[in-house]
Each structure stands twice: as structure tokens, then as C-alpha cells.
Design an enzyme around this catalytic site. Structure first.
Site, mmCIF file in Angstrom:
data_model
loop_
_atom_site.group_PDB
_atom_site.id
_atom_site.type_symbol
_atom_site.label_atom_id
_atom_site.label_comp_id
_atom_site.label_asym_id
_atom_site.label_seq_id
_atom_site.Cartn_x
_atom_site.Cartn_y
_atom_site.Cartn_z
ATOM 1 N N HIS A 194 6.064 -12.663 17.918
ATOM 2 C CA HIS A 194 4.612 -12.688 18.063
ATOM 3 C C HIS A 194 4.228 -12.890 19.518
ATOM 4 O O HIS A 194 5.085 -13.077 20.394
ATOM 5 C CB HIS A 194 4.022 -13.853 17.242
ATOM 6 C CG HIS A 194 4.078 -13.651 15.769
ATOM 7 N ND1 HIS A 194 2.977 -13.347 15.006
ATOM 8 C CD2 HIS A 194 5.126 -13.721 14.898
ATOM 9 C CE1 HIS A 194 3.330 -13.230 13.741
ATOM 10 N NE2 HIS A 194 4.633 -13.459 13.651
ATOM 11 N N GLU A 218 6.972 -16.946 19.838
ATOM 12 C CA GLU A 218 5.760 -16.579 20.579
ATOM 13 C C GLU A 218 6.153 -16.175 21.999
ATOM 14 O O GLU A 218 6.687 -16.981 22.757
ATOM 15 C CB GLU A 218 4.785 -17.754 20.620
ATOM 16 C CG GLU A 218 4.384 -18.293 19.251
ATOM 17 C CD GLU A 218 3.353 -17.423 18.546
ATOM 18 O OE1 GLU A 218 2.856 -16.468 19.178
ATOM 19 O OE2 GLU A 218 3.040 -17.698 17.372
#
Length: 343
Positions: free
Chosen positions: A151, A215
Site C-alpha cells: 500500500h 506502507e
């Protein structure tokens, strides 16, 4: 195998993308299961072979991972990169990627659980992806299952890259996984302490996979990402896929955080005292007021707590923020154990 590439063929919704297979130049086979789902099998598979899911695009506007995955597949097809582990590459949500939005109807990364029901684009996608992952893991020993769900963060962060390790009741935080985290130069890892319905949590809880939500920087439009900012992660990921993670040296240790508070919105009258654009991992100190939930004042209870994923506008009963702090962590029988500072 592809007219343009795995990514851009996937995003071209005007053309069919039927099941297809081809041999890799350097050995092994690529099999397109359906649009956005590609299985790559090395030339030799045995009990020690890992089965690794690499997913991207669960949120359509998070594009750095899409470009990383596309580059890896391109190199496999060109014969310049040979994998040694079974891999399932997933580009999860082409419609949202094309729409340049996080999702269309509801947050896909809250729908990965067996009993998911309802009628939405995202529910259908979640069901298909869970079936894909289950089929991929089925012939593989539990000890060799991995899932990295890639992500980008919506907001800026004190840690440019970080991972979230989902909570499970089994041993899915291995020494090898945390060695990968360090070698991938991820600044931090957050140990979740409650079950969620994210994609990585599904793989960890349902299939006992070593799983992470990763992330990689902040959201940018497709084609405008500076991939050099995640070189460390890219190099470690490629080393993992070709069975050479031991050749990568960790230059630093990732900070390990645990959740000390989950702030849940239970009242319509809910707000934070801090700015809406506060960075992830911004620190607050014991006694600081964080906001209110109706008549309940939200305060910091540890020596310090850092805020992650704050969103005051979530639905009633939903998580509005995580408050985290560094933990005391060690390995026991090759699996991570930890405690909060005051526990």
C-alpha cells in the site's frame, strides 16, 4: 503474454484478458489465472519452496506498489530475473485504479473475511481474491506461506515506510519475517493486537501465513512515483523471491510498535484536538488531551503515544485512530513476543 505489460493490460478493461500461460525465459512458468491475478512457478518446487502472495492496488490510488510489481513481472518475462519461490501477483482493483480513487463503494480492505456479505463491487472482489489466495496456498506447507499486501499511506508519516503485522492466535511473526523487515529498510513495524478484516489479516488468520500490510510512502498518481525512495524494499523483495535474502545486509533495525489504545467513535459528537493533517506516528505525551467521544475525554496514558491512521469521520462503532508506543520485543522459539512498557 501481454500486449503492454501485466499492469497496463490489467487496466485496459475494454479488452478481454483470458487465462493464458507461458514459460519464463530463465525457467519456470507464468500462468494468468484471470485479470490481475498472475501465478509464477519456478522450475523446481519442493517442500522448502515458499509460496508468496504479493498484492497491490487494494486501494486504487496507491500506485507505487503497482509499478514495483509490474517491473518484477516484466523482468521475469524478459529473463533478467529468475524467481525461486512460488509467487501469486495480484493487482486487486482495476476499476478503482483507473478511477484514481481509493475505492468506488466501500473500503475493500475491510471486507476480507469468510462471512462477508452484501452487494457491492468490493464485496465481489474480496470474495474472488480470498478464493484465489486459498487455492494458491492449498498445496503448500503452512510454514512456507507468505503474504505481503503493498500500500501507500494517504497522509504523511514520520516513518516514510512501515509495516503492519496482523494479529493472529498462531505464530505468524517469525524471525525470518522480521529479518526481511529489517533488510527491506522499513522504518517501523506496528504489531496489531486485534483482529481486523484486511487482506493480510485474512491470510494470516485463515492460512497461518507470514503476512504484512506494507506502507510504501505516500499516495501519488500512476507514473509519478519516485521508486528510488523504496529501493531498499524493492531489493529485499526481489532477494526474497529469488531465494537470496541471506545476501542482503540489514543496515538498521526497524522500530517495533504495539497498540496501546484503539480510539473508537461511539458518539456523533466526536473530534480530535490535533490537526486533521497530522502525520502518522506523531507523538503525544502522558496526560495530553487527544479529543473527545461525547462526554468522554480521550487522553494519552503511556509515557508517550504516537497516533496512526486517525480519521474522526468514521462511522459510529468504527476505529478512529490507533495509539501506539515502542514495545519490549524478543524472539522465543524463533517467533516474536512483546509487551508494552508498563505491562
Amino acid at each position: 503474454m501481454f500486449k503492454q505489460s501485466f499492469l497496463f493490460d490489467t487496466l485496459d478493461l475494454t479488452t478481454e484478458m483470458p487465462t493464458a500461460a507461458t514459460k519464463a525465459v530463465a525457467g519456470g512458468q507464468l500462468k494468468l489465472i484471470r485479470r490481475g491475478v498472475l501465478e509464477v512457478t519456478p522450475s523446481e518446487v519442493n517442500e522448502a519452496t515458499k509460496s508468496i502472495v504479493i498484492s497491490a492496488g487494494v486501494h486504487g490510488n496507491e500506485t507505487t506498489p503497482l509499478e514495483l510489481v509490474d517491473a518484477i513481472v516484466n523482468d521475469i518475462l524478459a529473463g533478467t530475473f529468475e524467481i525461486k519461490e512460488r509467487c501469486l501477483f495480484i493487482l486487486a482493483y482495476p476499476k478503482a485504479i483507473n478511477n484514481k480513487t481509493r475505492f468506488l463503494d466501500e473500503n475493500l480492505n475491510r471486507l476480507f473475511y469468510k462471512e462477508v456479505a452484501g452487494e457491492s463491487v468490493e464485496v465481489d472482489i474480496a470474495k474472488e481474491l480470498m478464493a484465489d489466495v486459498s487455492a494458491f496456498f492449498a498445496p503448500t506447507p503452512e510454514s512456507q506461506r507468505w503474504h505481503l499486501d503493498l500500500h501507500c499511506a494517504i497522509r504523511k508519516s514520520e516513518h516514510f515506510t512501515f509495516a503492519v503485522s496482523p494479529h493472529t492466535l498462531t505464530k505468524t511473526r517469525s524471525r525470518e519475517l522480521f529479518s526481511f523487515i529489517d533488510k527491506a529498510q522499513l522504518d517501523a513495524v506496528l504489531l496489531s493486537q486485534g483482529k481486523t478484516n484486511t487482506f493480510s489479516c485474512f491470510s494470516a488468520n485463515t492460512h497461518n501465513a507470514q503476512a504484512l500490510t506494507v506502507e510504501l510512502g505516500q499516495v501519488s498518481p500512476l507514473g509519478e512515483n519516485d521508486l528510488s525512495l523504496v529501493d531498499g524494499f524493492n531489493l529485499a523483495l526481489r532477494a526474497l523471491l529469488c531465494g537470496q535474502l541471506d545476501t542482503i545486509e540489514a543496515t538498521s533495525k526497524s522500530i517495533i510498535y504495539g497498540v496501546c489504545q484503539t480510539l473508537t467513535r461511539t458518539q456523533e459528537d466526536f473530534d480530535f484536538t490535533f490537526d486533521a493533517k497530522v502525520k502518522n506516528f506523531t507523538r503525544f505525551y502522558k496526560g495530553d488531551e487527544l479529543g473527545h467521544d461525547g462526554e468522554t475525554t480521550l487522553t494519552v496514558k503511556q509515557e508517550y503515544e504516537a497516533v496512526v491512521f486517525p480519521n474522526k469521520d468514521v462511522a459510529l462503532g468504527s476505529r478512529a485512530a490507533l495509539m501506539v508506543t515502542e514495545v519490549n520485543a524478543c524472539f522465543n522459539d524463533d517467533y516474536l513476543e512483546f509487551s508494552l512498557p508498563n505491562s
